[in-house]
Motif scaffolding. Structure first.
Motif, PDB file in Angstrom:
ATOM      1  N   PRO A 266      13.242  -2.176  12.764  1.00  0.00           N
ATOM      2  CA  PRO A 266      12.443  -3.371  12.446  1.00  0.00           C
ATOM      3  C   PRO A 266      11.318  -3.636  13.441  1.00  0.00           C
ATOM      4  O   PRO A 266      10.232  -4.071  13.041  1.00  0.00           O
ATOM      5  CB  PRO A 266      13.474  -4.504  12.458  1.00  0.00           C
ATOM      6  CG  PRO A 266      14.786  -3.835  12.227  1.00  0.00           C
ATOM      7  CD  PRO A 266      14.670  -2.489  12.874  1.00  0.00           C
ATOM      8  N   VAL A 267      11.552  -3.373  14.702  1.00  0.00           N
ATOM      9  CA  VAL A 267      10.536  -3.668  15.716  1.00  0.00           C
ATOM     10  C   VAL A 267       9.299  -2.808  15.509  1.00  0.00           C
ATOM     11  O   VAL A 267       8.167  -3.298  15.559  1.00  0.00           O
ATOM     12  CB  VAL A 267      11.116  -3.460  17.136  1.00  0.00           C
ATOM     13  CG1 VAL A 267      10.020  -3.615  18.191  1.00  0.00           C
ATOM     14  CG2 VAL A 267      12.244  -4.442  17.398  1.00  0.00           C
ATOM     15  N   ARG A 268       9.511  -1.531  15.270  1.00  0.00           N
ATOM     16  CA  ARG A 268       8.365  -0.625  15.118  1.00  0.00           C
ATOM     17  C   ARG A 268       7.748  -0.671  13.732  1.00  0.00           C
ATOM     18  O   ARG A 268       6.536  -0.494  13.572  1.00  0.00           O
ATOM     19  CB  ARG A 268       8.785   0.807  15.457  1.00  0.00           C
ATOM     20  CG  ARG A 268       9.093   1.029  16.924  1.00  0.00           C
ATOM     21  CD  ARG A 268       9.179   2.504  17.229  1.00  0.00           C
ATOM     22  NE  ARG A 268      10.326   3.131  16.597  1.00  0.00           N
ATOM     23  CZ  ARG A 268      10.410   4.441  16.331  1.00  0.00           C
ATOM     24  NH1 ARG A 268       9.392   5.234  16.588  1.00  0.00           N
ATOM     25  NH2 ARG A 268      11.511   4.938  15.790  1.00  0.00           N
ATOM     26  N   VAL A 269       8.567  -0.897  12.710  1.00  0.00           N
ATOM     27  CA  VAL A 269       8.042  -0.788  11.350  1.00  0.00           C
ATOM     28  C   VAL A 269       7.347  -2.061  10.875  1.00  0.00           C
ATOM     29  O   VAL A 269       6.507  -2.012   9.979  1.00  0.00           O
ATOM     30  CB  VAL A 269       9.174  -0.391  10.367  1.00  0.00           C
ATOM     31  CG1 VAL A 269       9.956  -1.603   9.883  1.00  0.00           C
ATOM     32  CG2 VAL A 269       8.606   0.368   9.178  1.00  0.00           C
ATOM     33  N   THR A 270       7.674  -3.213  11.467  1.00  0.00           N
ATOM     34  CA  THR A 270       7.104  -4.475  10.981  1.00  0.00           C
ATOM     35  C   THR A 270       5.584  -4.506  11.055  1.00  0.00           C
ATOM     36  O   THR A 270       4.916  -4.806  10.051  1.00  0.00           O
ATOM     37  CB  THR A 270       7.720  -5.663  11.727  1.00  0.00           C
ATOM     38  OG1 THR A 270       9.120  -5.714  11.438  1.00  0.00           O
ATOM     39  CG2 THR A 270       7.080  -6.983  11.282  1.00  0.00           C
ATOM     40  N   PRO A 271       4.959  -4.213  12.209  1.00  0.00           N
ATOM     41  CA  PRO A 271       3.492  -4.239  12.224  1.00  0.00           C
ATOM     42  C   PRO A 271       2.875  -3.195  11.312  1.00  0.00           C
ATOM     43  O   PRO A 271       1.782  -3.418  10.759  1.00  0.00           O
ATOM     44  CB  PRO A 271       3.145  -3.975  13.697  1.00  0.00           C
ATOM     45  CG  PRO A 271       4.358  -3.372  14.297  1.00  0.00           C
ATOM     46  CD  PRO A 271       5.515  -3.946  13.544  1.00  0.00           C
ATOM     47  N   PHE A 272       3.546  -2.061  11.137  1.00  0.00           N
ATOM     48  CA  PHE A 272       3.034  -1.024  10.246  1.00  0.00           C
ATOM     49  C   PHE A 272       3.076  -1.468   8.795  1.00  0.00           C
ATOM     50  O   PHE A 272       2.108  -1.307   8.039  1.00  0.00           O
ATOM     51  CB  PHE A 272       3.849   0.258  10.440  1.00  0.00           C
ATOM     52  CG  PHE A 272       3.703   1.252   9.322  1.00  0.00           C
ATOM     53  CD1 PHE A 272       2.489   1.875   9.083  1.00  0.00           C
ATOM     54  CD2 PHE A 272       4.782   1.569   8.500  1.00  0.00           C
ATOM     55  CE1 PHE A 272       2.347   2.798   8.051  1.00  0.00           C
ATOM     56  CE2 PHE A 272       4.658   2.485   7.478  1.00  0.00           C
ATOM     57  CZ  PHE A 272       3.431   3.102   7.248  1.00  0.00           C
ATOM     58  N   ALA A 273       4.184  -2.049   8.380  1.00  0.00           N
ATOM     59  CA  ALA A 273       4.369  -2.385   6.963  1.00  0.00           C
ATOM     60  C   ALA A 273       3.721  -3.706   6.579  1.00  0.00           C
ATOM     61  O   ALA A 273       3.198  -3.849   5.469  1.00  0.00           O
ATOM     62  CB  ALA A 273       5.862  -2.422   6.635  1.00  0.00           C
ATOM     63  N   PHE A 274       3.770  -4.694   7.506  1.00  0.00           N
ATOM     64  CA  PHE A 274       3.341  -6.049   7.146  1.00  0.00           C
ATOM     65  C   PHE A 274       2.137  -6.560   7.927  1.00  0.00           C
ATOM     66  O   PHE A 274       1.521  -7.548   7.528  1.00  0.00           O
ATOM     67  CB  PHE A 274       4.503  -7.029   7.363  1.00  0.00           C
ATOM     68  CG  PHE A 274       5.715  -6.725   6.543  1.00  0.00           C
ATOM     69  CD1 PHE A 274       5.747  -7.028   5.186  1.00  0.00           C
ATOM     70  CD2 PHE A 274       6.824  -6.126   7.102  1.00  0.00           C
ATOM     71  CE1 PHE A 274       6.866  -6.747   4.420  1.00  0.00           C
ATOM     72  CE2 PHE A 274       7.955  -5.840   6.356  1.00  0.00           C
ATOM     73  CZ  PHE A 274       7.973  -6.146   5.006  1.00  0.00           C
ATOM     74  N   GLY A 275       1.815  -5.930   9.033  1.00  0.00           N
ATOM     75  CA  GLY A 275       0.737  -6.439   9.874  1.00  0.00           C
ATOM     76  C   GLY A 275       1.300  -7.165  11.086  1.00  0.00           C
ATOM     77  O   GLY A 275       2.472  -7.526  11.140  1.00  0.00           O
ATOM     78  N   ARG A 276       0.458  -7.386  12.066  1.00  0.00           N
ATOM     79  CA  ARG A 276       0.923  -7.925  13.338  1.00  0.00           C
ATOM     80  C   ARG A 276       1.234  -9.412  13.281  1.00  0.00           C
ATOM     81  O   ARG A 276       1.763  -9.962  14.234  1.00  0.00           O
ATOM     82  CB  ARG A 276      -0.109  -7.642  14.426  1.00  0.00           C
ATOM     83  CG  ARG A 276      -0.315  -6.154  14.636  1.00  0.00           C
ATOM     84  CD  ARG A 276      -1.049  -5.842  15.909  1.00  0.00           C
ATOM     85  NE  ARG A 276      -1.159  -4.387  16.072  1.00  0.00           N
ATOM     86  CZ  ARG A 276      -0.216  -3.631  16.611  1.00  0.00           C
ATOM     87  NH1 ARG A 276       0.910  -4.171  17.040  1.00  0.00           N
ATOM     88  NH2 ARG A 276      -0.392  -2.327  16.722  1.00  0.00           N
TER      89      ARG A 276
END
Length: 419
Positions: A125-135
Motif C-alpha cells: 500500500p505504501v508504494r502503490v498508493t501514489p502510483f495508482a491514485f496520486g500523491r
C-alpha cells in the motif's frame, strides 16, 4: 521415447509430487533461508500449462526464526509456490532443487514471483498508493485485494482508496509497454477498453474500472436475456485494422492435444476418452474453414465483458489482441459459457442462452468450425476445474466440462457430415 511423451510424463509426475508430502521439505528449506520457520502448510491451486510446466500454490503458516539466515521483511508470508517451469533468471529469492531423471523444481515465497517483478509493488500500500491514485491519497486508506494470480504469468490486484478504485495488472518484464499501446489503440478506435490511470511502473499497469455489469452476472440472473448476441459480434468487428500489425497468437484449438494431457492429469480415469475426443476435435478443426484473418481479441469470454443496456461497455484483458479468426473468438465465448452450469447451479438459464448465442453466431461463421473450436476451448478448461480437498466436486466439475466438449464435437461432426 518421443520428447513430447517424456514431457507429458514429467508433468504428470510433478502434479503427483505436488499432491504428496514432498513439498513440505522444499518449503521448509526455502523459508529457512529467508529467515522463517515453517509451522504448517496446505496445498492450494495447481496451475498446469502443458508444455510449459506445473506450478503449485501453497498456504503456509510461519514464525520468525533466529538472527540466522536472510533477514525477513516486515510482512509475514502466507503463501509460497513450487514450479517445474524453467525460470531464465531466478535471482537470489528463488531456491532450486534438482530431481533425479527430471528437471529442477524452483520455490519462492509470495509475492517474490521471479517472472513478475512488479508484484511486490502492487501488494504494498505504501508504494502503490501514489502510483495508482496520486500523491493526494493516504496509503493507510488503501485496501488491496489480489483478485487473480497465475504464477509466472500475470496477476490482477484491486486497489481501493475511499471511493476510488483501480485495477492493477501485473505483467512480465518488458510487457507493460505493449499492453499500454493496445489500450490506446482500442480507445482511439472507440472500442471500450478500460481507461489507463497513467504510465506503467515496474510492468504494473493501473486502470480505471470499466463501466457496466459483468456478463457473467447477467448470465446467472436471466441467461443475459436482454443481451443481443450480435452486440458481441459488433464489438469484435469494430476492432481496428491496426490490430493486424500485432503478433499473431495461436488459438486454443491449435494445441488441443497438448491441453488434453492437462485434462488427463485432472481426470486420469478418463484418459482414453479424453485423448479420443481431442483427436476428434483436432481432425474437425482441420477439416473446417476458419474464415479470413481479421483483428481478434484472443481471450473473448464472459469474464472479460461488461454490459450496459445490452451493449458491450467494457472489453477487458486485451493482452492477446492480434490477428486471428472471428470463429475462434466466438468459439472461446461459447466454450466458456457452456461449462458454467457445471461450475455453479445458479447458471440454470445458460443452456437456453447458449442456444441463442449459437444460432446468432452461426450467421457469421461456419457452424461446424464454430462447434469444433468451442469443443477445443471446453476441453482446455478441464484442467482448471477446481480441486476440492474433501468432496468429489472438483471431479464432477471436470467431468461436466468433458461432456460439454464431447457434445460440441458431436454437433460439429453432424454439421460437417451434412455438407
Amino acid at each position: 521415447m518421443r520428447a513430447r511423451d517424456v514431457r507429458i510424463i514429467s508433468e504428470q509426475e510433478t502434479i503427483a509430487l505436488l499432491a504428496s508430502d514432498a513439498p513440505g521439505e522444499l518449503l521448509q528449506t526455502t523459508l529457512a533461508a529467508a529467515g522463517w520457520d515453517l509451522l504448517s502448510w496446505r496445498p492450494g491451486p495447481v496451475h498446469h500449462r502443458p508444455g510449459a510446466g506445473v506450478t503449485g500454490v501453497f498456504s503456509i503458516e510461519v514464525r520468525r526464526s533466529g538472527p540466522s539466515g536472510r533477514a525477513p521483511g516486515t510482512s509475514v508470508p502466507t503463501h509460497a509456490c513450487i514450479t517445474s517451469s524453467a525460470i531464465p533468471q531466478p535471482g537470489n529469492r528463488v531456491s532450486s532443487f534438482s530431481r533425479r531423471g527430471a528437471g529442477a523444481l524452483s520455490v519462492w515465497v509470495h509475492p517474490d514471483d521471479p517472472q513478475l517483478p512488479g508484484l511486490p509493488l502492487a501488494l504494498d500500500p505504501v508504494r502503490v498508493t501514489p502510483f495508482a491514485f496520486g500523491r493526494g491519497h493516504a496509503a493507510d486508506a488503501t485496501v488491496l485485494d489480489l483478485r487473480s494470480y497465475r504464477p509466472l504469468r500475470r496477476a490482477v490486484v484491486l486497489a481501493v482508496n475511499g471511493s476510488d478504485r483501480r485495477y492493477l495488472k501485473v505483467l512480465r518484464a518488458r510487457t507493460a509497454g505493449p499492453l499500454v499501446e493496445r489500450h490506446r489503440m482500442l480507445r482511439a478506435a472507440g472500442v471500450p477498453a478500460p481507461v489507463l490511470a497513467g504510465d506503467p511502473l515496474q510492468d504494473v499497469v493501473a486502470m480505471h474500472p470499466a463501466p457496466g455489469t459483468p456478463l457473467a452476472e447477467l448470465l446467472m440472473r436471466t441467461g443475459a436475456a436482454d443481451v443481443d448476441p450480435h452486440a458481441l459480434v459488433r464489438v469484435l468487428t469494430a476492432l481496428p485494422a491496426a490490430v493486424l500489425s500485432l503478433s499473431e497468437r495461436p488459438p486454443w484449438a491449435a494445441r488441443v492435444r497438448d491441453y488434453a494431457e492437462g485434462a488427463v492429469a485432472a481426470l486420469p480415469s478418463e484418459a482414453d476418452r479424453i485423448r479420443r475426443i481431442a483427436k476428434g476435435i483436432d481432425h474437425a478443426v482441420r477439416s473446417t474453414d476458419a474464415g479470413p484473418l481479421v483483428p481478434t481479441h484472443g481471450d473473448f469470454y464472459e469474464g472479460n465483458l461488461l454490459m450496459t443496456d445490452g451493449a458491450v461497455s467494457g472489453l477487458l484483458d486485451v493482452d492477446a489482441l492480434g490477428p486471428g479468426h472471428l470463429v475462434d473468438d466466438l468459439a472461446c465465448f461459447l466454450g466458456h459459457i457452456a461449462v458454467l452450469p457445471g461450475l455453479h447451479a445458479g447458471y440454470e438459464h445458460v443452456p437456453q442462452a447458449l442456444l441463442r448465442f449459437l444460432q446468432a453466431f452461426d450467421q457469421h461463421v461456419d457452424p461446424a468450425a464454430l462447434r469444433s473450436r468451442a469443443a477445443a476451448v471446453s476441453l482446455t478448461l478441464i484442467a482448471g476445474a477446481r480441486r476440492q480437498a474433501v468432496s468429489e466436486g472438483g471431479v464432477i466439475e471436470a467431468l461436466s466440462r468433458l461432456d460439454v466438449a464431447e457434445q460440441f464435437l458431436v454437433e460439429a461432426r453432424i454439421l460437417g457430415a451434412g455438407r
